[in-house]
Motif scaffolding. Structure first.
Motif, PDB file in Angstrom:
ATOM      1  N   GLY A   1       0.628  -1.137  -0.059  1.00 38.39           N
ATOM      2  CA  GLY A   1       0.371   0.007   0.425  1.00 38.39           C
ATOM      3  C   GLY A   1       0.940   1.131   0.513  1.00 38.39           C
ATOM      4  N   TRP A   2       0.801   2.183  -0.546  1.00 42.71           N
ATOM      5  CA  TRP A   2       0.940   4.113  -1.034  1.00 42.71           C
ATOM      6  C   TRP A   2      -0.045   4.695  -0.071  1.00 42.71           C
ATOM      7  N   SER A   3       0.615   5.216   0.729  1.00 44.50           N
ATOM      8  CA  SER A   3       0.041   5.612   1.841  1.00 44.50           C
ATOM      9  C   SER A   3       0.315   7.700   2.215  1.00 44.50           C
ATOM     10  N   ASP A   4      -0.546   7.842   3.202  1.00 51.63           N
ATOM     11  CA  ASP A   4       0.742   9.643   2.995  1.00 51.63           C
ATOM     12  C   ASP A   4       1.884   9.409   3.747  1.00 51.63           C
ATOM     13  N   ASN A   5       2.012   8.509   4.562  1.00 51.32           N
ATOM     14  CA  ASN A   5       3.144   8.311   5.672  1.00 51.32           C
ATOM     15  C   ASN A   5       4.658   7.326   4.592  1.00 51.32           C
ATOM     16  N   GLY A   6       3.940   6.247   2.801  1.00 50.19           N
ATOM     17  CA  GLY A   6       5.187   6.044   2.356  1.00 50.19           C
ATOM     18  C   GLY A   6       4.754   5.173   1.729  1.00 50.19           C
ATOM     19  N   VAL A   7       5.050   3.556   1.902  1.00 51.40           N
ATOM     20  CA  VAL A   7       4.739   2.540   1.551  1.00 51.40           C
ATOM     21  C   VAL A   7       5.171   1.618   2.558  1.00 51.40           C
ATOM     22  N   PHE A   8       3.823   0.106   1.943  1.00 53.94           N
ATOM     23  CA  PHE A   8       4.157  -0.572   3.402  1.00 53.94           C
ATOM     24  C   PHE A   8       3.431  -1.648   3.106  1.00 53.94           C
ATOM     25  N   ASN A   9       4.020  -3.080   2.990  1.00 52.66           N
ATOM     26  CA  ASN A   9       3.816  -4.504   2.517  1.00 52.66           C
ATOM     27  C   ASN A   9       2.442  -4.771   3.897  1.00 52.66           C
ATOM     28  N   ILE A  10       2.173  -5.246   2.703  1.00 50.80           N
ATOM     29  CA  ILE A  10       0.207  -5.976   2.810  1.00 50.80           C
ATOM     30  C   ILE A  10       0.448  -6.933   4.088  1.00 50.80           C
ATOM     31  N   GLU A  11       1.288  -7.346   3.289  1.00 55.74           N
ATOM     32  CA  GLU A  11       1.961  -8.846   4.232  1.00 55.74           C
ATOM     33  C   GLU A  11       2.857  -9.248   5.408  1.00 55.74           C
ATOM     34  N   GLY A  12       3.028 -10.101   6.173  1.00 56.54           N
ATOM     35  CA  GLY A  12       4.030 -10.826   6.455  1.00 56.54           C
ATOM     36  C   GLY A  12       4.827 -12.003   6.454  1.00 56.54           C
ATOM     37  N   GLY A  13       5.112 -12.104   4.658  1.00 63.61           N
ATOM     38  CA  GLY A  13       4.967 -13.160   4.672  1.00 63.61           C
ATOM     39  C   GLY A  13       5.863 -13.493   3.103  1.00 63.61           C
ATOM     40  N   CYS A  14       5.561 -14.415   2.316  1.00 61.45           N
ATOM     41  CA  CYS A  14       6.185 -14.786   0.906  1.00 61.45           C
ATOM     42  C   CYS A  14       5.321 -15.697   0.337  1.00 61.45           C
ATOM     43  N   TYR A  15       4.773 -15.646  -0.918  1.00 59.79           N
ATOM     44  CA  TYR A  15       4.168 -17.100  -1.744  1.00 59.79           C
ATOM     45  C   TYR A  15       5.356 -17.325  -3.090  1.00 59.79           C
ATOM     46  N   ALA A  16       6.503 -17.578  -2.836  1.00 61.39           N
ATOM     47  CA  ALA A  16       7.248 -17.454  -4.087  1.00 61.39           C
ATOM     48  C   ALA A  16       6.563 -18.727  -4.896  1.00 61.39           C
ATOM     49  N   LYS A  17       7.314 -18.777  -5.841  1.00 59.88           N
ATOM     50  CA  LYS A  17       7.176 -20.113  -7.116  1.00 59.88           C
ATOM     51  C   LYS A  17       8.414 -20.935  -7.011  1.00 59.88           C
ATOM     52  N   THR A  18       7.934 -22.346  -7.280  1.00 55.79           N
ATOM     53  CA  THR A  18       9.190 -23.410  -7.181  1.00 55.79           C
ATOM     54  C   THR A  18       9.950 -23.882  -7.662  1.00 55.79           C
ATOM     55  N   ILE A  19       8.841 -23.878  -8.725  1.00 58.68           N
ATOM     56  CA  ILE A  19       9.234 -25.306 -10.316  1.00 58.68           C
ATOM     57  C   ILE A  19      10.437 -24.282 -10.212  1.00 58.68           C
ATOM     58  N   ASN A  20      11.628 -25.356 -10.567  1.00 59.99           N
ATOM     59  CA  ASN A  20      12.810 -25.333 -10.597  1.00 59.99           C
ATOM     60  C   ASN A  20      13.606 -24.242  -9.850  1.00 59.99           C
ATOM     61  N   LEU A  21      13.598 -24.215  -9.034  1.00 60.15           N
ATOM     62  CA  LEU A  21      13.887 -23.725  -7.659  1.00 60.15           C
ATOM     63  C   LEU A  21      15.500 -24.041  -7.142  1.00 60.15           C
ATOM     64  N   SER A  22      16.379 -23.675  -7.771  1.00 63.87           N
ATOM     65  CA  SER A  22      17.713 -24.111  -6.897  1.00 63.87           C
ATOM     66  C   SER A  22      18.335 -22.900  -6.070  1.00 63.87           C
ATOM     67  N   ARG A  23      18.863 -23.262  -5.118  1.00 60.55           N
ATOM     68  CA  ARG A  23      20.168 -22.494  -4.430  1.00 60.55           C
ATOM     69  C   ARG A  23      21.196 -21.311  -5.649  1.00 60.55           C
ATOM     70  N   GLU A  24      21.265 -21.795  -6.332  1.00 62.79           N
ATOM     71  CA  GLU A  24      22.340 -21.216  -7.597  1.00 62.79           C
ATOM     72  C   GLU A  24      21.931 -19.540  -7.370  1.00 62.79           C
ATOM     73  N   ASN A  25      20.443 -20.442  -8.320  1.00 63.05           N
ATOM     74  CA  ASN A  25      20.118 -18.809  -9.418  1.00 63.05           C
ATOM     75  C   ASN A  25      19.320 -18.020  -8.155  1.00 63.05           C
ATOM     76  N   GLU A  26      18.334 -19.035  -6.898  1.00 67.51           N
ATOM     77  CA  GLU A  26      17.551 -17.878  -6.098  1.00 67.51           C
ATOM     78  C   GLU A  26      17.955 -18.316  -4.499  1.00 67.51           C
ATOM     79  N   PRO A  27      19.340 -18.237  -4.649  1.00 68.33           N
ATOM     80  CA  PRO A  27      19.119 -18.624  -2.649  1.00 68.33           C
ATOM     81  C   PRO A  27      18.548 -17.974  -1.563  1.00 68.33           C
ATOM     82  N   GLN A  28      18.116 -16.886  -1.786  1.00 74.19           N
ATOM     83  CA  GLN A  28      17.108 -16.435  -0.756  1.00 74.19           C
ATOM     84  C   GLN A  28      15.926 -17.211  -0.550  1.00 74.19           C
ATOM     85  N   ILE A  29      15.209 -17.724  -1.842  1.00 75.20           N
ATOM     86  CA  ILE A  29      13.801 -18.045  -1.460  1.00 75.20           C
ATOM     87  C   ILE A  29      14.202 -19.555  -1.299  1.00 75.20           C
ATOM     88  N   TYR A  30      15.602 -20.520  -1.691  1.00 73.57           N
ATOM     89  CA  TYR A  30      15.805 -22.283  -1.606  1.00 73.57           C
ATOM     90  C   TYR A  30      16.339 -21.877  -0.337  1.00 73.57           C
TER      91      TYR A  30
END
Length: 530
Positions: free
Chosen positions: A257-286
């Motif tokens: 959301g973008w309010s008069d105070n600035g930007v804030f995350n609506i969520e407290g987590g992440c919902y990431a796609k994992t097909i072909n996930l590897s530590r090499e390409n996406e270490p944060q998600i892995y």
């Protein structure tokens, strides 16, 4: 059924002996595995399968036709009306269904990291793993916040209750029904947990604009000097890759959301796609997939319990849900100042759009409304050539209000905060898909970083002929012949023809918005050179 009866039915359900409120992650993991809902992976994630529904069911999503919201909703194929009578009858059946279950799980939390505008929510789940999903995806309250928590919206989720279309008035056994008046989201007939996440986002897209806050389907990060960048883009455009920058901290990966105070995350987590996930390409998600994370439709070896992220036999839409704190390089709490830079990402398989172009406010509104990218040949049955696809505001399935409401808010905020907006093409150059080449990621990173640092704020540009886009003449580290897409094509006439073809698709798509300020609606081209 009036609101009082709805509230009383909910109260009776929550007072049942089978109800477990705010269980911890270990308790929910134990419940999910001991009840046979899911298995534990080697890393400690809970892995569940969702059966026949491995993604959202947009054709089974409804909004109750009520006086409180009737004149505000943009009714159509996305926002389909359903009567109060059908909703109330189904609601009563679902409540009776859940009362018979041996266990129910309740999560209480929030949507929105900005305390001034956050929404207090609760989910009532038949499955423990669904409740764990809610715990990881939404914002978890402190003990003090939990003691004072009063839910404004409630998700009632009964995956094993299947509607009878002939009796219940739905199109299938599955239903996702939102009542703005009763403040209930009723879900049944599907085990896909993502329905909870996107239903709450749809609610936020309805209520935040009334508070002067722009809800956005985008990722956001912040630099060392507090400069915030927003990344909008559909699947395959590089949004996750480009917003994950080692020199910047992540505010959030999907909803803001973008309010008069600035930007804030609506969520407290992440919902990431994992097909072909590897530590090499996406270490944060892995590395975020650990104890307490939820894996959805990921095939797991029954003996070693090692997830096979390359296996798409259940679905290509395999997912992982985890708290944002599972990522190291984040802002906590997930808030930032007003954006300095906005990046619209597109993977243009026609090879027409520039790798980066600076947009005026009107062009930003046009491309925000368009939400363009390409589907590639071979990605879906029947697609034999690249196809233009448009998702309004980069999130059309989740917009209850007319698209122009969000676009006008964006335009106002761009003006108010003097934001630089860029259109970045991560797709093809030197020719269309099959002829040209995919834009080098190293070039795209260089261009995006230059934009975020403000190095493109007052640069010399040249105007592209069809869409009227302002193309930088020079960016250090990027070959000049790459910057103007027409120059990169060997056959200039072929480029011109393909550009006009894409322009016509933009213009045809834009007709659905009806009457829009001509200063915006005409930006699909062709535009004369100055």
């Amino acid at each position: 059924m009036n609101p009082v009866n709805i509230k009383n039915n909910l109260k009776d359900l929550l007072n049942g002996q089978n109800v477990h409120v705010q269980l911890s992650v270990p308790q929910l993991v134990e419940a999910a595995t001991s009840r046979g809902e899911a298995v534990l992976t080697r890393e400690g994630a809970v892995a569940a399968e969702t059966g026949k529904y491995t993604g959202r069911s947009p054709k089974d999503k409804y909004i109750v036709d009520e006086a409180i919201s009737r004149d505000k909703i943009d009714w159509g194929n996305v926002n389909r009306p359903i009567s109060s009578e059908i909703f109330e009858n189904l609601y009563a059946k679902v409540i009776d269904h859940l009362k018979q279950k041996d266990a129910l799980y309740v999560f209480k939390g929030f949507a929105g990291a900005d305390h001034e505008s956050r929404l207090a929510i609760q989910t009532i789940n038949e499955y423990a793993w669904h409740n764990l999903f809610a715990h990881q995806l939404f914002i978890r309250p402190t003990k003090e916040e939990l003691a004072a928590h009063e839910a404004e919206f409630t998700v009632v989720y009964a995956p094993t209750f299947h509607a009878d279309p002939a009796v219940d008035g739905t199109d299938s056994e599955t239903f996702i029904i939102v009542s703005m008046e009763k403040k209930i989201i009723l879900i049944g007939g599907t085990e896909y947990a993502g329905e909870m996440k996107k239903s709450i986002f749809s609610i936020m897209n309805h209520i935040l604009p009334e508070k002067g806050i722009l809800p956005m389907h985008c990722s956001a990060n912040v630099g060392k000097d507090g400069d915030v960048t927003l990344f909008f883009g559909l699947s395959g455009t590089g949004k996750t890759t480009l917003s994950a920058d080692g020199d910047r901290k992540l505010i959030g990966d999907d909803e803001h959301g973008w309010s008069d105070n600035g930007v804030f995350n609506i969520e407290g987590g992440c919902y990431a796609k994992t097909i072909n996930l590897s530590r090499e390409n996406e270490p944060q998600i892995y590395d975020a997939i650990r104890f307490g994370s939820v894996l959805e439709n990921v095939v797991v070896d029954p003996e070693t319990r090692i997830p096979d992220y390359d296996n798409g036999s259940l679905t290509e839409n395999t997912r992982a849900a985890y708290p944002i704190q599972a990522i190291d390089n984040i802002v906590d709490p997930s808030v930032g100042g007003h954006p300095k830079t906005i990046v619209f990402l597109t993977a243009d398989a026609f090879g027409v759009l520039p790798p980066i172009s600076k947009l005026s406010k009107e062009q930003a509104m046009y491309h925000f409304l368009s939400g363009y990218t390409s589907k590639l040949a071979g990605t879906e049955r029947g697609i034999t050539a690249p196809e233009a696809t448009f998702s309004t505001c980069f999130g059309s399935p989740f917009l209850p209000l007319h698209a122009t409401v969000y676009a006008e808010m964006l335009g106002e905020k761009i003006d108010d905060h003097n934001v630089d907006v860029f259109l970045v093409n991560t797709g093809w150059t030197g020719g269309e898909y099959g002829v040209g080449n995919r834009m080098k990621l190293s070039y795209t990173r260089t261009m995006v970083r230059a934009a975020m640092k403000g190095e493109l704020h007052n640069i010399e540009t040249e105007k592209e002929a069809i869409f009227g886009l302002e193309i930088p003449k020079e960016i250090p580290g990027v070959p000049t012949e790459v910057l103007n897409p027409r120059h990169a094509w060997a056959d200039k006439e072929a480029y011109d023809q393909k550009a006009k073809e894409l322009s016509s698709k933009f213009q045809e798509n834009f007709k659905k918005f009806g009457t829009v300020d001509p200063a915006i609606s005409q930006l699909g081209g062709p535009a004369p050179l100055s």
